[in-house]
Design a protein around this motif. Sequence first.
Motif, PDB file in Angstrom:
ATOM      1  N   ILE A   1       0.855  -1.182   0.000  1.00 33.49           N
ATOM      2  CA  ILE A   1       0.000   0.000   0.000  1.00 33.49           C
ATOM      3  C   ILE A   1       0.890   1.231   0.000  1.00 33.49           C
ATOM      4  CG2 ILE A   1      -1.751   1.280   1.299  1.00 33.49           C
ATOM      5  CD1 ILE A   1      -2.561  -1.409   2.546  1.00 33.49           C
ATOM      6  N   PRO A   2       0.753   2.118  -0.979  1.00 31.96           N
ATOM      7  CA  PRO A   2       1.574   3.342  -0.997  1.00 31.96           C
ATOM      8  C   PRO A   2       1.404   4.132   0.297  1.00 31.96           C
ATOM      9  CG  PRO A   2       0.459   3.051  -3.093  1.00 31.96           C
ATOM     10  CD  PRO A   2      -0.121   2.020  -2.172  1.00 31.96           C
ATOM     11  N   PHE A   3       2.479   4.763   0.713  1.00 38.01           N
ATOM     12  CA  PHE A   3       2.514   5.429   2.014  1.00 38.01           C
ATOM     13  C   PHE A   3       3.234   6.760   1.866  1.00 38.01           C
ATOM     14  CE2 PHE A   3       5.348   6.046   5.775  1.00 38.01           C
ATOM     15  CZ  PHE A   3       4.373   6.376   6.715  1.00 38.01           C
ATOM     16  N   LYS A   4       2.692   7.795   2.457  1.00 33.81           N
ATOM     17  CA  LYS A   4       3.335   9.102   2.507  1.00 33.81           C
ATOM     18  C   LYS A   4       3.662   9.431   3.957  1.00 33.81           C
ATOM     19  CE  LYS A   4       3.306  10.540  -1.811  1.00 33.81           C
ATOM     20  NZ  LYS A   4       4.558  10.859  -2.543  1.00 33.81           N
ATOM     21  N   VAL A   5       4.854   9.927   4.176  1.00 36.87           N
ATOM     22  CA  VAL A   5       5.246  10.342   5.520  1.00 36.87           C
ATOM     23  C   VAL A   5       4.512  11.634   5.849  1.00 36.87           C
ATOM     24  CG1 VAL A   5       7.149  10.996   7.024  1.00 36.87           C
ATOM     25  CG2 VAL A   5       7.509   9.271   5.224  1.00 36.87           C
ATOM     26  N   SER A   6       3.731  11.605   6.915  1.00 30.97           N
ATOM     27  CA  SER A   6       2.953  12.787   7.298  1.00 30.97           C
ATOM     28  C   SER A   6       2.675  12.740   8.795  1.00 30.97           C
ATOM     29  CB  SER A   6       1.646  12.866   6.500  1.00 30.97           C
ATOM     30  OG  SER A   6       0.921  14.022   6.849  1.00 30.97           O
ATOM     31  N   ILE A   7       3.568  13.321   9.564  1.00 31.46           N
ATOM     32  CA  ILE A   7       3.395  13.388  11.010  1.00 31.46           C
ATOM     33  C   ILE A   7       2.456  14.556  11.327  1.00 31.46           C
ATOM     34  CG2 ILE A   7       4.557  13.721  13.225  1.00 31.46           C
ATOM     35  CD1 ILE A   7       5.277  11.092  11.878  1.00 31.46           C
ATOM     36  N   PRO A   8       1.447  14.363  12.175  1.00 32.12           N
ATOM     37  CA  PRO A   8       0.547  15.475  12.522  1.00 32.12           C
ATOM     38  C   PRO A   8       1.305  16.699  13.025  1.00 32.12           C
ATOM     39  CG  PRO A   8      -0.325  13.397  13.350  1.00 32.12           C
ATOM     40  CD  PRO A   8       1.044  13.102  12.832  1.00 32.12           C
ATOM     41  N   ASP A   9       0.863  17.866  12.588  1.00 34.18           N
ATOM     42  CA  ASP A   9       1.537  19.101  12.969  1.00 34.18           C
ATOM     43  C   ASP A   9       1.636  19.257  14.478  1.00 34.18           C
ATOM     44  OD1 ASP A   9       1.828  19.710  10.309  1.00 34.18           O
ATOM     45  OD2 ASP A   9       0.172  21.155  10.229  1.00 34.18           O
ATOM     46  N   GLU A  10       0.574  18.869  15.182  1.00 31.25           N
ATOM     47  CA  GLU A  10       0.591  19.059  16.629  1.00 31.25           C
ATOM     48  C   GLU A  10       1.663  18.220  17.307  1.00 31.25           C
ATOM     49  OE1 GLU A  10      -3.110  16.437  15.684  1.00 31.25           O
ATOM     50  OE2 GLU A  10      -2.017  18.135  14.785  1.00 31.25           O
ATOM     51  N   ASP A  11       1.981  17.055  16.723  1.00 24.25           N
ATOM     52  CA  ASP A  11       3.051  16.217  17.278  1.00 24.25           C
ATOM     53  C   ASP A  11       4.416  16.877  17.083  1.00 24.25           C
ATOM     54  OD1 ASP A  11       1.056  14.464  17.870  1.00 24.25           O
ATOM     55  OD2 ASP A  11       1.647  12.934  16.414  1.00 24.25           O
ATOM     56  N   VAL A  12       4.616  17.474  15.924  1.00 25.34           N
ATOM     57  CA  VAL A  12       5.878  18.155  15.645  1.00 25.34           C
ATOM     58  C   VAL A  12       6.023  19.378  16.551  1.00 25.34           C
ATOM     59  CG1 VAL A  12       7.274  19.296  13.882  1.00 25.34           C
ATOM     60  CG2 VAL A  12       5.844  17.328  13.265  1.00 25.34           C
TER      61      VAL A  12
ATOM     62  N   GLU B   1      10.506  19.833   6.270  1.00 33.48           N
ATOM     63  CA  GLU B   1      11.436  19.732   5.141  1.00 33.48           C
ATOM     64  C   GLU B   1      11.970  18.310   5.022  1.00 33.48           C
ATOM     65  OE1 GLU B   1      12.333  21.910   2.722  1.00 33.48           O
ATOM     66  OE2 GLU B   1      10.657  23.103   3.532  1.00 33.48           O
ATOM     67  N   VAL B   2      12.198  17.663   6.157  1.00 26.48           N
ATOM     68  CA  VAL B   2      12.620  16.261   6.137  1.00 26.48           C
ATOM     69  C   VAL B   2      11.525  15.400   5.514  1.00 26.48           C
ATOM     70  CG1 VAL B   2      13.260  14.274   7.554  1.00 26.48           C
ATOM     71  CG2 VAL B   2      14.109  16.551   8.148  1.00 26.48           C
ATOM     72  N   GLU B   3      10.273  15.633   5.907  1.00 31.58           N
ATOM     73  CA  GLU B   3       9.166  14.885   5.309  1.00 31.58           C
ATOM     74  C   GLU B   3       9.131  15.054   3.795  1.00 31.58           C
ATOM     75  OE1 GLU B   3       5.364  15.817   6.924  1.00 31.58           O
ATOM     76  OE2 GLU B   3       5.649  14.567   8.705  1.00 31.58           O
TER      77      GLU B   3
ATOM     78  N   ASP C   1      11.598  15.705   1.819  1.00 32.71           N
ATOM     79  CA  ASP C   1      12.699  14.923   1.246  1.00 32.71           C
ATOM     80  C   ASP C   1      12.372  13.432   1.267  1.00 32.71           C
ATOM     81  OD1 ASP C   1      14.127  17.249   0.818  1.00 32.71           O
ATOM     82  OD2 ASP C   1      15.289  17.068   2.674  1.00 32.71           O
ATOM     83  N   MET C   2      11.789  12.963   2.361  1.00 32.46           N
ATOM     84  CA  MET C   2      11.432  11.541   2.445  1.00 32.46           C
ATOM     85  C   MET C   2      10.422  11.166   1.376  1.00 32.46           C
ATOM     86  SD  MET C   2      11.141  10.746   6.547  1.00 32.46           S
ATOM     87  CE  MET C   2      12.614  10.618   7.577  1.00 32.46           C
ATOM     88  N   ASN C   3       9.459  12.025   1.149  1.00 34.53           N
ATOM     89  CA  ASN C   3       8.390  11.713   0.197  1.00 34.53           C
ATOM     90  C   ASN C   3       8.811  11.863  -1.259  1.00 34.53           C
ATOM     91  OD1 ASN C   3       6.385  10.943   2.055  1.00 34.53           O
ATOM     92  ND2 ASN C   3       5.903  13.095   2.496  1.00 34.53           N
ATOM     93  N   ALA C   4      10.070  12.226  -1.480  1.00 37.05           N
ATOM     94  CA  ALA C   4      10.605  12.196  -2.840  1.00 37.05           C
ATOM     95  C   ALA C   4      10.824  10.760  -3.313  1.00 37.05           C
ATOM     96  CB  ALA C   4      11.911  12.977  -2.912  1.00 37.05           C
ATOM     97  N   PHE C   5      10.774   9.807  -2.382  1.00 36.82           N
ATOM     98  CA  PHE C   5      10.948   8.388  -2.706  1.00 36.82           C
ATOM     99  C   PHE C   5       9.620   7.662  -2.565  1.00 36.82           C
ATOM    100  CE2 PHE C   5      14.987   9.903  -0.812  1.00 36.82           C
ATOM    101  CZ  PHE C   5      15.792   9.797  -1.935  1.00 36.82           C
ATOM    102  N   GLU C   6       9.569   6.458  -3.104  1.00 36.03           N
ATOM    103  CA  GLU C   6       8.354   5.656  -3.099  1.00 36.03           C
ATOM    104  C   GLU C   6       8.308   4.793  -1.831  1.00 36.03           C
ATOM    105  OE1 GLU C   6       5.951   5.893  -5.390  1.00 36.03           O
ATOM    106  OE2 GLU C   6       7.112   7.456  -6.408  1.00 36.03           O
ATOM    107  N   HIS C   7       7.370   5.105  -0.941  1.00 32.86           N
ATOM    108  CA  HIS C   7       7.206   4.365   0.309  1.00 32.86           C
ATOM    109  C   HIS C   7       5.983   3.462   0.233  1.00 32.86           C
ATOM    110  CE1 HIS C   7       9.948   6.959   2.856  1.00 32.86           C
ATOM    111  NE2 HIS C   7       9.723   7.774   1.830  1.00 32.86           N
TER     112      HIS C   7
END
Length: 407
Positions: free
Chosen positions: A9-20, A67-69, A71-77
């Motif tokens: 299943i395709p996956f995008k890195v997305s941490i909730p803003d409130e956690d960050v 910005e790290v997210e 960069d991470m999402n430039a690849f296929e997860h």
Amino acid sequence: MSADPSSPIPFKVSIPDEDVVRMMRLIKETKLPDQPFLSDASWDYGLDLKWLKEMRDVWVNDFDWKEVEKDMNAFEHFHVPIEGVNLHFIYQRSPRADAVPILLSHGWPGSFWEFHRIIELLTNPPADEPAFHVVIPSLPGFGFSSPPIKQGWTMGDNARIFDHLMTGVLGHSSYMAQGGDWGSFVTRILGSDAFPACKLINLNMLNGPPTIGALLTLPFFLLPTSWRQWLYRHIYSEEELRDLSRSVHFVKTGLGYLLENQTRPLTIGYALYDSPVGLLAWIGEKYKEHVDPEIFPDRIHDMLAIISLYYLSGSFPTSNLPYKENAIFGQKHVITKPYGLSQFPYDIFINPLPWLKATSPNLVFVRRHVWTFRCPRSSGVASWGLARNGCTKPVPHFVFLIYSASR
């Protein structure tokens, strides 16, 4: 993509803003001592307070997880369920028809993100270099992979589900593997007869017991130091003596984390679960002490990204479990495939080659790299310095030739 009923299943890195936001608030508000408790003590007593404050200042003032997210999402997860583990992995295919599938396995205190600087170098190399379809899983319990569902989950279990990922899920009939630290244990098991689809392996951590000849020199320690040193210089090269000295120093001064993780992994896990600065101290120490100092300043953000990943994914406690579930010393994995060895000057365990060949004789390639950014025993961070050099040699050219011959 898949011959397995459990499709990725395709996956995008997305941490909730409130956690960050909460992580950054904790980093800012964590109270540290004004002065060192021992004015004349530095790294020999543990983490240096001045360094810890400097790293925290960088984290607060010059780091952006979003910005790290990006960069991470430039690849296929992807995520895929295998044996109860929701396994996260990057799958980046090369456009080259002759590309070799390669599995890259990280260790502790690392993550899949260690390899990000060499993905493009491996998938789109110069025309005269081998190309690779790159597969980078997060070990179960690390990053975005769920933890094992049972006690006693070993590196053998990881090898089995990684092999299934490569063959049953992604449909590769053959592949090669590279690993360091825990990833080297996984990779060594894949290099056995139990997994015929894995045709060859490359390691940047491999230990072997002393040969009988080496054990016979133990009485030398009864001799005066100058005599003993003179004798050893006639048995081992200067490089081998430096490697052994570095290993001995680590055993004497650096095993505290290992003993904690082996005996009470969840104690330190729970203690640091909600403490990003605590994680910076516990994990950052390993980066600072076992890296090439020439490169470390350029890779501070990479270190902070990995530590942030441990915190934001909540995976730090379960990342410690392999130390409890696996016997680090005394494990015997017979490598029956051809294998290569990449060594780096800041590795903490480099054994003389005769020791390694005595138990793993199929060694066909050794490269001693001049310098690199090196996290202790971890496969991917070795690539950070090599990526800076524009070099893909963590997976040396020999593998393409052997792989092609063994398909």
